[in-house]
Design a protein around this motif. Structure first.
Motif, mmCIF file in Angstrom:
data_model
loop_
_atom_site.group_PDB
_atom_site.id
_atom_site.type_symbol
_atom_site.label_atom_id
_atom_site.label_comp_id
_atom_site.label_asym_id
_atom_site.label_seq_id
_atom_site.Cartn_x
_atom_site.Cartn_y
_atom_site.Cartn_z
ATOM 1 N N UNK A 84 0.732 -1.325 0.152
ATOM 2 C CA UNK A 84 -0.022 -0.049 -0.078
ATOM 3 C C UNK A 84 0.998 1.264 -0.147
ATOM 4 N N UNK A 85 1.984 1.270 0.689
ATOM 5 C CA UNK A 85 2.809 2.544 1.003
ATOM 6 C C UNK A 85 4.000 2.792 0.080
ATOM 7 N N UNK A 86 4.244 1.597 -0.653
ATOM 8 C CA UNK A 86 5.463 1.351 -1.366
ATOM 9 C C UNK A 86 6.747 1.069 -0.453
ATOM 10 N N UNK A 87 7.726 0.945 -1.148
ATOM 11 C CA UNK A 87 9.142 0.256 -0.314
ATOM 12 C C UNK A 87 10.359 0.790 -0.742
ATOM 13 N N UNK A 88 11.072 0.644 0.153
ATOM 14 C CA UNK A 88 12.636 1.114 -0.181
ATOM 15 C C UNK A 88 13.395 -0.099 0.363
ATOM 16 N N UNK A 89 13.953 -0.688 -0.782
ATOM 17 C CA UNK A 89 14.456 -2.104 -0.670
ATOM 18 C C UNK A 89 15.989 -1.740 -0.447
ATOM 19 N N UNK A 90 16.508 -2.179 0.743
ATOM 20 C CA UNK A 90 18.006 -1.729 1.247
ATOM 21 C C UNK A 90 18.870 -3.031 1.573
ATOM 22 N N UNK A 91 19.876 -3.358 0.581
ATOM 23 C CA UNK A 91 20.839 -4.434 0.800
ATOM 24 C C UNK A 91 20.485 -5.603 -0.220
ATOM 25 N N UNK A 92 19.502 -5.359 -1.016
ATOM 26 C CA UNK A 92 18.956 -6.516 -1.855
ATOM 27 C C UNK A 92 18.456 -5.797 -2.958
ATOM 28 N N UNK A 93 18.892 -6.598 -4.098
ATOM 29 C CA UNK A 93 19.505 -7.894 -4.487
ATOM 30 C C UNK A 93 21.135 -7.468 -4.415
ATOM 31 N N UNK A 94 21.937 -8.525 -4.144
ATOM 32 C CA UNK A 94 23.237 -8.531 -3.942
ATOM 33 C C UNK A 94 24.002 -9.538 -4.923
ATOM 34 N N UNK A 103 12.697 -10.477 -9.565
ATOM 35 C CA UNK A 103 11.672 -10.302 -10.852
ATOM 36 C C UNK A 103 10.925 -11.184 -11.248
ATOM 37 N N UNK A 104 11.454 -12.472 -11.148
ATOM 38 C CA UNK A 104 10.489 -13.751 -11.024
ATOM 39 C C UNK A 104 9.175 -13.361 -10.553
ATOM 40 N N UNK A 105 9.244 -12.947 -9.132
ATOM 41 C CA UNK A 105 8.243 -12.576 -8.385
ATOM 42 C C UNK A 105 7.297 -11.509 -8.683
ATOM 43 N N UNK A 106 7.799 -10.688 -9.653
ATOM 44 C CA UNK A 106 7.352 -9.613 -10.222
ATOM 45 C C UNK A 106 7.504 -8.198 -9.626
ATOM 46 N N UNK A 107 8.635 -8.167 -8.669
ATOM 47 C CA UNK A 107 8.969 -7.043 -8.192
ATOM 48 C C UNK A 107 10.053 -6.381 -9.042
#
Ligand code: AP5
Length: 232
Positions: A84-94, A103-107
Motif C-alpha cells: 500500500x505505501x510502497x517500499x525502499x529495499x536496502x541491501x537486496x539484491x546483492x 523479478x520472477x516474483x514480479x517486483x
C-alpha cells in the motif's frame, strides 16, 4: 486517483550510507524500509536455525545463501504495508541470482539508487559506526555523534563492524556489484522514461546533502509519472 506507490532499491558498499539515507527517505516519503541485513539480524536474534546459519556467513563477510534470504525479502515485500505505501529495499539484491528471483516474483523498482564512496572512507565509517538500540538510529563517533550523554552511554556496535570484517564485506561487494548493476541499467528504457538508475559518488557530502540529491531524482520521477498518466 491515488498513483501507484513508489518502489525504490538502494545499493552500495558496506557503510556507504544506505541505512542513513533510508531513515531520511522513508521519513520523507512514507515508504516501508526493508533492509535485508536487518531482517537477517532479527532472524539471528530469534535464535532460529536459519539465523544461526546466516550468522556463520555474515561473520565472514560473505553473502548469506539465497535459500535463506530470497523468501525472507519476498515475504516482507508482499505484506500489506509495503504494497500500500510502497517500499525502499536496502541491501537486496546483492547478486544476479537474487535480482532474477525478485523479478520472477514480479517486483521491479521504479528507481535504483547506487551510493558510491571511496574505500578508505568506508573503513573509517564502519569502525566509527554506533547504533542506538532504543531508537534504531545510526550514529558515527566523528561524523554524527550522539546528541546526549544518555544516548552515548547506551550505544552498541555491530558484530561485523571491525576493520577486518569490513574488508571482507567490501571484497564480497566488489565481486558482485557489476552483475547487480547490469540487471538494472535498463530499468527505464523499456518503460520509455528517462533513465532512473542513479549513481551518486560525492563521498564528502553530509547525509542531508546526499538526501537532497536523491530527492531531486525522486521528484523528477514523480513528475514524469504524473505527466505519463495524465496523457493517457
Ligand atoms: P548489511 O546490514 O546490509 O550491511 P552492509 O551492506 O555492510 O551495509 P552497512 O549496514 O554496513 O552500511 P550502510 O550502507 O547502511 O551505512 P550506514 O548508513 O550505516 O549486511 C550485513 C551482512 O548481511 C552482509 O555482509 C551479508 O553477510 C548479509 N546480507 C545482507 N543482505 C544480504 C543479501 N541480500 N544477500 C545475502 N547476504 C546478505 O553508514 C555507515 C556509517 O557512516 C554510520 O556511522 C553513519 O553515521 C556514517 N555516515 C553515513 N552517511 C555519511 C555521510 N554522508 N558522511 C559521513 N558519515 C556518514
Amino acid at each position: 486517483e491515488k498513483s501507484e506507490p513508489l518502489k525504490i532499491m538502494i545499493s552500495g558498499a558496506p557503510a556507504s550510507g544506505k541505512g542513513t539515507q533510508c531513515e531520511l527517505i522513508t521519513h520523507k516519503y512514507g515508504l516501508v524500509h526493508i533492509s535485508a541485513g536487518d531482517l537477517l539480524r532479527a532472524e539471528i536474534a530469534s535464535g532460529s536455525e536459519n539465523g544461526r546459519r546466516a550468522k556463520e556467513h555474515m561473520e565472514k563477510g560473505q553473502l548469506v545463501p539465497d535459500e535463506i534470504v530470497v523468501m525472507m525479502v519476498k515475504d516482507r515485500l508482499s505484506q500489506t504495508d509495503s504494497e500500500q505505501n510502497g517500499w525502499l529495499l536496502d541491501g537486496y539484491p546483492r547478486s544476479a541470482s537474487q535480482a532474477t528471483a525478485l523479478r520472477g516474483f514480479g517486483f521491479q523498482p521504479d528507481l535504483f539508487i547506487v551510493l558510491e564512496v571511496p574505500e578508505d572512507i568506508l573503513i573509517e565509517r564502519v569502525v566509527g559506526r554506533r547504533l542506538d538500540p532504543v531508537t534504531g538510529k545510526i550514529y558515527h563517533l566523528k561524523y554524527s555523534p550522539p546528541e546526549t550523554e544518555e544516548i552515548a552511554a547506551r550505544l552498541t556496535q555491530r558484530f561485523d563492524d571491525t576493520e577486518e570484517k569490513a574488508k571482507l564485506r567490501l571484497k564480497t561487494h566488489n565481486q558482485n556489484v557489476r552483475d547487480v548493476l547490469s540487471m538494472y541499467d535498463d530499468i527505464t528504457i523499456k518503460e520509455h522514461r528517462s533513465k532512473f538508475t542513479f549513481k551518486l559518488n560525492h563521498s564528502w557530502y553530509k547525509p542531508e546533502e546526499v538526501l537532497a540529491q536523491i530527492d531531486t531524482t525522486v521528484s523528477k520521477l514523480l513528475q514524469q509519472r504524473n505527466t505519463a498518466s495524465s496523457s493517457l
